[in-house]
Design a protein around this motif. Structure first.
Motif, PDB file in Angstrom:
ATOM      1  N   THR A 155       6.151  49.235  67.877  1.00 24.42           N
ATOM      2  CA  THR A 155       5.657  49.442  66.033  1.00 24.42           C
ATOM      3  C   THR A 155       5.946  48.792  65.130  1.00 24.42           C
ATOM      4  OG1 THR A 155       7.870  50.432  66.021  1.00 24.42           O
ATOM      5  CG2 THR A 155       6.060  51.516  67.570  1.00 24.42           C
ATOM      6  N   LEU A 156       4.978  48.125  64.538  1.00 26.42           N
ATOM      7  CA  LEU A 156       5.456  47.433  63.384  1.00 26.42           C
ATOM      8  C   LEU A 156       5.481  48.987  62.078  1.00 26.42           C
ATOM      9  CD1 LEU A 156       3.213  44.523  63.065  1.00 26.42           C
ATOM     10  CD2 LEU A 156       5.731  44.767  64.159  1.00 26.42           C
ATOM     11  N   ASP A 157       7.241  49.444  61.685  1.00 26.37           N
ATOM     12  CA  ASP A 157       7.763  50.396  61.075  1.00 26.37           C
ATOM     13  C   ASP A 157       6.911  49.780  59.288  1.00 26.37           C
ATOM     14  OD1 ASP A 157       7.057  52.215  62.886  1.00 26.37           O
ATOM     15  OD2 ASP A 157       8.923  51.061  63.700  1.00 26.37           O
ATOM     16  N   LEU A 158       7.274  50.775  58.276  1.00 29.27           N
ATOM     17  CA  LEU A 158       7.550  50.811  56.871  1.00 29.27           C
ATOM     18  C   LEU A 158       8.796  49.989  56.342  1.00 29.27           C
ATOM     19  CD1 LEU A 158       6.529  50.521  54.325  1.00 29.27           C
ATOM     20  CD2 LEU A 158       6.857  52.810  54.263  1.00 29.27           C
ATOM     21  N   PHE A 159      10.210  50.735  56.885  1.00 26.46           N
ATOM     22  CA  PHE A 159      10.945  50.067  57.385  1.00 26.46           C
ATOM     23  C   PHE A 159      12.327  51.818  57.245  1.00 26.46           C
ATOM     24  CE2 PHE A 159      10.439  50.553  52.651  1.00 26.46           C
ATOM     25  CZ  PHE A 159      10.970  51.059  51.621  1.00 26.46           C
ATOM     26  N   PRO A 160      13.162  51.689  57.768  1.00 26.58           N
ATOM     27  CA  PRO A 160      14.191  52.639  57.613  1.00 26.58           C
ATOM     28  C   PRO A 160      14.438  53.822  57.012  1.00 26.58           C
ATOM     29  CG  PRO A 160      15.611  50.502  58.787  1.00 26.58           C
ATOM     30  CD  PRO A 160      13.872  50.232  57.734  1.00 26.58           C
ATOM     31  N   GLY A 161      13.813  54.997  57.085  1.00 26.04           N
ATOM     32  CA  GLY A 161      14.130  56.223  56.698  1.00 26.04           C
ATOM     33  C   GLY A 161      13.450  56.716  55.462  1.00 26.04           C
ATOM     34  N   HIS A 162      12.276  55.537  54.829  1.00 20.79           N
ATOM     35  CA  HIS A 162      10.810  56.491  54.317  1.00 20.79           C
ATOM     36  C   HIS A 162      10.497  57.472  55.214  1.00 20.79           C
ATOM     37  CE1 HIS A 162       8.030  56.244  51.442  1.00 20.79           C
ATOM     38  NE2 HIS A 162       8.738  55.789  51.260  1.00 20.79           N
ATOM     39  N   ARG A 168       3.915  58.400  60.081  1.00 18.36           N
ATOM     40  CA  ARG A 168       2.716  58.055  60.432  1.00 18.36           C
ATOM     41  C   ARG A 168       3.326  57.730  62.062  1.00 18.36           C
ATOM     42  NH1 ARG A 168       0.518  54.179  55.918  1.00 18.36           N
ATOM     43  NH2 ARG A 168      -0.161  55.290  54.361  1.00 18.36           N
ATOM     44  N   HIS A 169       4.403  56.948  62.263  1.00 16.91           N
ATOM     45  CA  HIS A 169       5.031  56.353  63.379  1.00 16.91           C
ATOM     46  C   HIS A 169       5.437  57.241  64.192  1.00 16.91           C
ATOM     47  CE1 HIS A 169       8.266  53.837  65.924  1.00 16.91           C
ATOM     48  NE2 HIS A 169       8.732  55.184  65.883  1.00 16.91           N
ATOM     49  N   MET A 197      10.450  48.031  67.853  1.00 18.37           N
ATOM     50  CA  MET A 197      10.175  47.885  67.015  1.00 18.37           C
ATOM     51  C   MET A 197      10.603  47.253  65.939  1.00 18.37           C
ATOM     52  SD  MET A 197      11.957  52.176  67.570  1.00 18.37           S
ATOM     53  CE  MET A 197      11.808  52.556  65.859  1.00 18.37           C
ATOM     54  N   ALA A 198      10.242  47.287  64.540  1.00 20.53           N
ATOM     55  CA  ALA A 198      10.319  46.333  64.039  1.00 20.53           C
ATOM     56  C   ALA A 198      10.033  46.422  62.320  1.00 20.53           C
ATOM     57  CB  ALA A 198       9.744  44.411  64.107  1.00 20.53           C
ATOM     58  N   ASP A 199      10.562  46.329  61.597  1.00 24.06           N
ATOM     59  CA  ASP A 199      10.421  46.901  59.590  1.00 24.06           C
ATOM     60  C   ASP A 199       9.257  45.297  59.405  1.00 24.06           C
ATOM     61  OD1 ASP A 199      12.371  48.346  60.583  1.00 24.06           O
ATOM     62  OD2 ASP A 199      13.204  48.182  59.390  1.00 24.06           O
TER      63      ASP A 199
END
Length: 332
Positions: A155-162, A168-169, A197-199
């Motif tokens: 998973t290529l996420d946004l950043f933690p806590g948003h 979406r994740h 998982m990566a931001d």
């Protein structure tokens, strides 16, 4: 003479009041960045709506996704310039709240577009995609497309806590039928099937770096979820450089014109299409109404989401790339 002077003053005050009433509404738009195609299109939509409604649009943005200080400065500048409605896509859903409260205390209506604050009730209203549903749609598609194969997911996420990143994740995992959290949880679920998982911060270059790192951790990845299409494009570049672009399924969210072209070209298998032009125009219309009548909008308005897929799969409701191009960014 005294009576004439009094009449002159009264006339001047009346003219000033009339000019103030007739003045064009000033509406501010603050996006996360000025470079992401999604926000570029949102700004274009807001500008077109403001022109059509006879309003003045002020625009600003953070330098990068997550730049709360830049958004706070933009908000303060807009209030000083006379904005009575501010539309904002919050970069930091919690840190922006004190600035929002300060604006509201001065009579400014604040509407969140695309991304909610945390809590969402901190703004007067929210016009946005159902981001959890957007994730569910691409999760369902990915599972159907992979068939009976065991998923090995990055998973290529946004950043933690948003909130948007989490919705979406977690929606994607829910749609895939994996262990997940509900739409109100801002943590990122990590079932065993998710091996990396990566931001990405929604950025192409960071998405590519994140994908490269994930491939080093596990070269057997066969499904990639990305927070948006710039991150998906970065992931594809990394996979192609590793000779794996044909072996990995990429799904994403945005449904932008370039993203739909990537889908039709086989780079992205499916994407959940959202409509920033709709969000922007609705926000401007609400701002003009507030300026004219003092009536504020409230609550959440779902601006819609559609699954666009390169190939249709039985049992999964989707639209084709041609339809996606006709609808991209909400131009129809």
């Amino acid at each position: 003479m005294k009576r004439l002077s009094t009449l002159a003053i009264a006339a001047a005050l009346a003219c000033a009041a009339g000019a103030s009433f007739a003045a064009e509404p000033v509406i501010g738009l603050i996006t996360k960045t000025e470079t992401n195609p999604f926000f570029v299109k949102m700004k274009e939509g807001a500008a077109a709506a403001a022109k059509a409604k006879g309003a003045k649009l002020l625009s600003g943005a953070g330098k990068t996704d997550g730049d709360n200080a830049g958004q706070v400065t933009a908000m303060e500048n807009m209030i000083a310039a006379g904005a009575k409605t501010i539309l904002i896509t919050p970069s930091d859903s919690k840190a922006i709240i004190p600035a929002i409260k300060k604006a509201q205390a001065q009579g400014v209506m604040v509407i969140a577009l695309d991304s909610p604050t945390d809590p969402a009730e901190a703004t007067d209203a929210l016009f946005a995609t159902d981001n959890y549903k957007a994730g569910v749609l691409i999760g369902q598609y990915a599972k159907a497309a992979l068939g009976g194969k065991t998923p090995v997911i990055a998973t290529l996420d946004l950043f933690p806590g948003h909130p948007v990143g989490a919705q979406r994740h977690n929606g994607f995992l829910q749609g895939y039928g994996l262990k997940s959290f509900d739409a109100k949880n801002n943590e990122l679920a990590k079932p065993a099937e998710v091996v990396c998982m990566a931001d990405s911060f929604g950025d192409r270059a960071k998405g590519q770096t994140g994908m490269e790192n994930c491939l080093q951790k596990n070269p057997n990845i066969n499904v990639v979820y990305t927070i948006n299409e710039p991150a998906a494009a970065g992931a594809y570049n990394a996979l192609k450089a590793a000779g794996k672009e044909k072996d990995v399924l990429i799904v994403s969210v945005d449904g932008g014109c370039d993203g739909i072209k990537d889908a039709s070209g086989g780079k992205i298998a499916a994407t959940s299409q959202q409509y920033p032009l709709r969000m922007a125009s609705m926000g401007v219309e609400a701002g003009v109404e507030y300026a004219k009548t003092g009536k504020k909008v409230s609550g959440y308005t779902d601006t819609g989401v559609t699954l666009i897929a390169a190939k249709s799969i039985a049992g999964v409701d989707s639209k084709d790339a041609k339809t996606g191009l006709d609808l991209c960014w909400g131009k129809k």
